[in-house]
Design a protein around this motif. Structure first.
Motif, mmCIF file in Angstrom:
data_model
loop_
_atom_site.group_PDB
_atom_site.id
_atom_site.type_symbol
_atom_site.label_atom_id
_atom_site.label_comp_id
_atom_site.label_asym_id
_atom_site.label_seq_id
_atom_site.Cartn_x
_atom_site.Cartn_y
_atom_site.Cartn_z
ATOM 1 N N LYS A 162 0.205 1.717 -3.633
ATOM 2 C CA LYS A 162 -1.008 2.445 -3.272
ATOM 3 C C LYS A 162 -2.246 1.734 -3.831
ATOM 4 O O LYS A 162 -3.266 1.618 -3.162
ATOM 5 C CB LYS A 162 -0.936 3.871 -3.820
ATOM 6 C CG LYS A 162 -2.058 4.755 -3.313
ATOM 7 C CD LYS A 162 -1.917 6.182 -3.807
ATOM 8 C CE LYS A 162 -2.691 6.385 -5.088
ATOM 9 N NZ LYS A 162 -2.489 7.713 -5.684
ATOM 10 N N ASP B 72 -2.813 -1.321 -1.561
ATOM 11 C CA ASP B 72 -3.218 -0.966 -0.196
ATOM 12 C C ASP B 72 -4.544 -0.208 -0.145
ATOM 13 O O ASP B 72 -5.403 -0.511 0.674
ATOM 14 C CB ASP B 72 -2.140 -0.103 0.475
ATOM 15 C CG ASP B 72 -0.845 -0.872 0.671
ATOM 16 O OD1 ASP B 72 -0.870 -2.109 0.490
ATOM 17 O OD2 ASP B 72 0.176 -0.237 0.988
ATOM 18 N N ASN B 73 -4.693 0.791 -1.006
ATOM 19 C CA ASN B 73 -5.882 1.665 -0.885
ATOM 20 C C ASN B 73 -7.054 1.234 -1.759
ATOM 21 O O ASN B 73 -8.186 1.523 -1.446
ATOM 22 C CB ASN B 73 -5.540 3.108 -1.267
ATOM 23 C CG ASN B 73 -4.431 3.676 -0.394
ATOM 24 O OD1 ASN B 73 -3.917 2.976 0.478
ATOM 25 N ND2 ASN B 73 -4.070 4.916 -0.634
#
Ligand code: ADP
Ligand code: MG
Ligand code: ZN
Length: 590
Positions: A422, A425-426
């Protein structure tokens, strides 16, 4: 067959001072006859196929809430102790472990000259973060004065009864759910009997045949490849007391040992892997990941120096390609990630050499000698039967319902590897940044809180990885800056109200003076200067003071712009907005 009473009923009535009628006398005689007849039947009953059990009628364990109540003064608890030192009991030095055993009595076997591979299985003990102990309401606080958190239950006085802490059971279930175990609806506490001064009862209450969780696995990632390390079980148990050796830094050469019962009965879970690890590096990574899981669940503080997380490593070697396990040795006393890796490295080399030389490997328990960076023989490995395990008759089975287990599911956090993904990706973290977050759950916890007030994770990350981490030294537990304060500070930087340079100074000051960030900005009037009139005035003065540089610039040495920017920033005490400064300077120096 009718059995005739041989007891003189008249005498019996006389002895018991009974006052009975003729009728009652008759009835008593009949009852006595039946009773004796039944006794006769039992006498002749075959009992070869009866299995003894600890609980005639099985019920559920009664549990207490996780609350502390101090029991009594230290002096009272220590009242029967013949020798004390400070607040600790003194016991004589331990003869059996007071020497490092030599590797002696070597038996030989056929030397093996093929390639060998290591096989490793780990047993990790994690101290649970309950407020009170596993079977009594003493505090679990680490570092308190010796023997100030002890009571008749945890110091093993006769006639006391353990009462199970419900929250410890909850935490064991949460751990199991997080790593995909089967949570067993029926588990049993057993007594593991052995003698040692830090174990006042003479047995440790643990789980043996029926642990609270079975199966499951922990994912580790090495060089981008994910491997699942299968778990055998998770069981609950109590910790033992702590011994401090007197007259020597360790047990060797000590004159006596001082015993502190504060740690007795502090709740632990033991997480046991299958022999799935195939290198010291994997073993270290497994403990790293497991720690991350437990810390992010909030059930263990993961502090290895304080012993909140301890690891025993089992290792054997076998010919590459063989499915059969070799004879294992168990290594204890490793109290850092590095020590786990080093001890295993050392031991694997030692075991391989033995195989190559044709020395038979015997099952034993070895210690890790940190100063000598080597393992040493402690004792021949005891088998489970040496501990004479049996179900603790003072504690009924732990019986769980689906409802209970399901109610704990919202305390299960995201897996560390998902959290890492996460971040990449984020939040556009680098691999290294994401790993730092993964192994330090307190970082992401704080970070996520700031993001509730501020929506640029990358900008926050830049400040977090450089300034915040260097100021806190990575200890996010003690940070005094609130997430909303940090968010507001970053918003002001984004708006150009303060420069990045001043921001850094504000942050440093906030840490040294334990003040808030916005508080410092407001109190010290540190807002960035964006008024072009004010900046122009400063620039005019600089130009006037430096005629030769101006001439050089105008003759083509445009690199000197940096000099003018620097002087302007200095004159404005760093407050002038650099963008505006650049624009005005370019215009004026044309
Ligand atoms: P013990 O009864 O000696 O504690 P267990 O069977 O409970 O042994 O296993 C303890 C740990 O040792 C587990 O993590 C297990 O995976 C590991 N283990 C068992 N046998 C071996 C072996 N031959 N080599 C390496 N690890 C092993
Ligand atoms: Mg074991
Ligand atoms: Zn107690």
């Amino acid at each position: 067959m009718k059995h005739k009473s041989k007891i003189n009923i008249e005498n019996l009535i006389e002895l018991a001072s009974f006052e009975v009628s003729e009728e009652e006398k008759k009835q008593l005689e009949n009852e006595l006859d039946e009773f004796l007849a039944y006794a006769h039947v039992i006498d002749n009953a075959p009992c070869g196929d009866m299995t003894p059990s600890s609980h005639a009628v099985e019920k559920e364990a009664y549990m207490r809430e996780d609350e502390i109540s101090a029991w009594d003064k230290v002096e009272k608890i220590m009242g029967n102790s013949p020798v004390t030192e400070g607040q600790s009991y003194l016991v004589p030095p331990q003869k059996t472990t007071a020497v490092m055993l030599d590797d002696e009595n070597e038996e030989s076997e056929k030397p093996y000259d093929g390639e060998l591979e290591p096989v490793i299985g780990l047993e990790v003990h994690a101290r649970l973060k309950t407020k009170s102990k596993l079977f009594c309401s003493c505090s679990t606080q680490f570092g308190d004065e010796a023997n100030s958190n002890a009571c008749p239950v945890c110091s093993g006085q006769p006639g006391v009864l353990p009462v199970l802490n419900r929250e410890a059971v909850n935490m064991a279930i949460i751990a199991g759910l997080a790593v995909g175990c089967t949570v067993n609806k029926h588990s049993v506490f057993a007594r593991k009997n052995y003698f040692y001064p830090d174990l006042p009862k003479g047995y440790q209450i643990s789980q043996f045949e029926e642990p609270v969780c079975s199966g499951g696995g922990v994912d580790i990632e090495i060089d981008g490849k994910v491997k699942t390390v299968r778990l055998n079980r998770i069981h609950m148990e109590e910790d033992a007391g702590k011994m401090v050796h007197v007259g020597a830094p360790g047990i060797w050469g000590a004159k006596a040992s001082a015993v502190d019962f504060n740690r007795c009965s502090v709740p632990l879970i033991e997480i046991v892997t299958e022999p799935d690890l195939s290198s010291p590096e994997e073993a270290r990574e497994y403990v790293t990941m497991l720690r991350a899981v437990l810390v992010s669940l909030g059930i263990c503080d993961g502090n290895m120096e304080e012993g909140s997380l301890k690891c025993d490593a089992n290792v054997s070697v076998r010919p590459v390609g063989s499915k059969k396990l070799g004879v294992k040795v168990e290594i204890k006393n490793m109290n850092s990630f590095k020590a786990i890796e080093r001890a295993l490295d050392f031991e694997i080399v030692r075991l391989k050499k033995m195989k190559q030389k044709g020395i038979r490997i015997k099952q034993e328990t070895r210690g890790w000698d940190e100063s000598g960076q080597k393992t040493y023989s402690m004792r021949g490995k005891e088998e489970s039967q040496d501990y004479r395990y049996f179900p603790d008759p003072d504690l009924l089975p732990v019986v769980l319902t689906d409802e209970w287990i399901n109610s704990l599911k919202d305390r299960v956090t995201e897996s560390p590897l998902n959290g890492k993904k996460k971040c990449i990706d984020n939040y556009s973290f680098s691999e290294n940044e994401a790993r730092l977050f993964m192994v330090n759950p307190s970082y992401s916890e704080y970070f996520e809180k700031v993001l509730q007030y501020y929506d640029n994770p990358r900008a926050l990350a830049n400040w977090f990885f450089s300034e915040i981490l260097s100021q806190t030294g990575g200890d996010m537990g003690s940070i005094h800056i609130t997430p909303d304060d940090l968010a507001e500070f970053l918003k002001r930087i984004d708006k150009g109200e303060i420069s990045g340079k001043i921001g850094k100074d504000v942050l440093k000051k906030a840490f040294t003076e334990k003040k808030g960030l916005v508080e410092i900005i407001e109190n010290e009037n540190l807002k960035q200067e964006t008024d072009t009139g004010v900046i122009e005035k400063i620039i005019d003065e600089i130009i006037e003071k430096n005629p030769s540089q101006v001439a050089e610039y105008k003759s083509g040495k445009t690199k000197l712009l940096g000099f003018f920017v620097g002087e302007t920033m200095k004159a404005s005490q760093g407050k002038a907005n650099p963008k505006i400064v650049n624009e005005i300077l370019r215009e004026k120096l044309k």
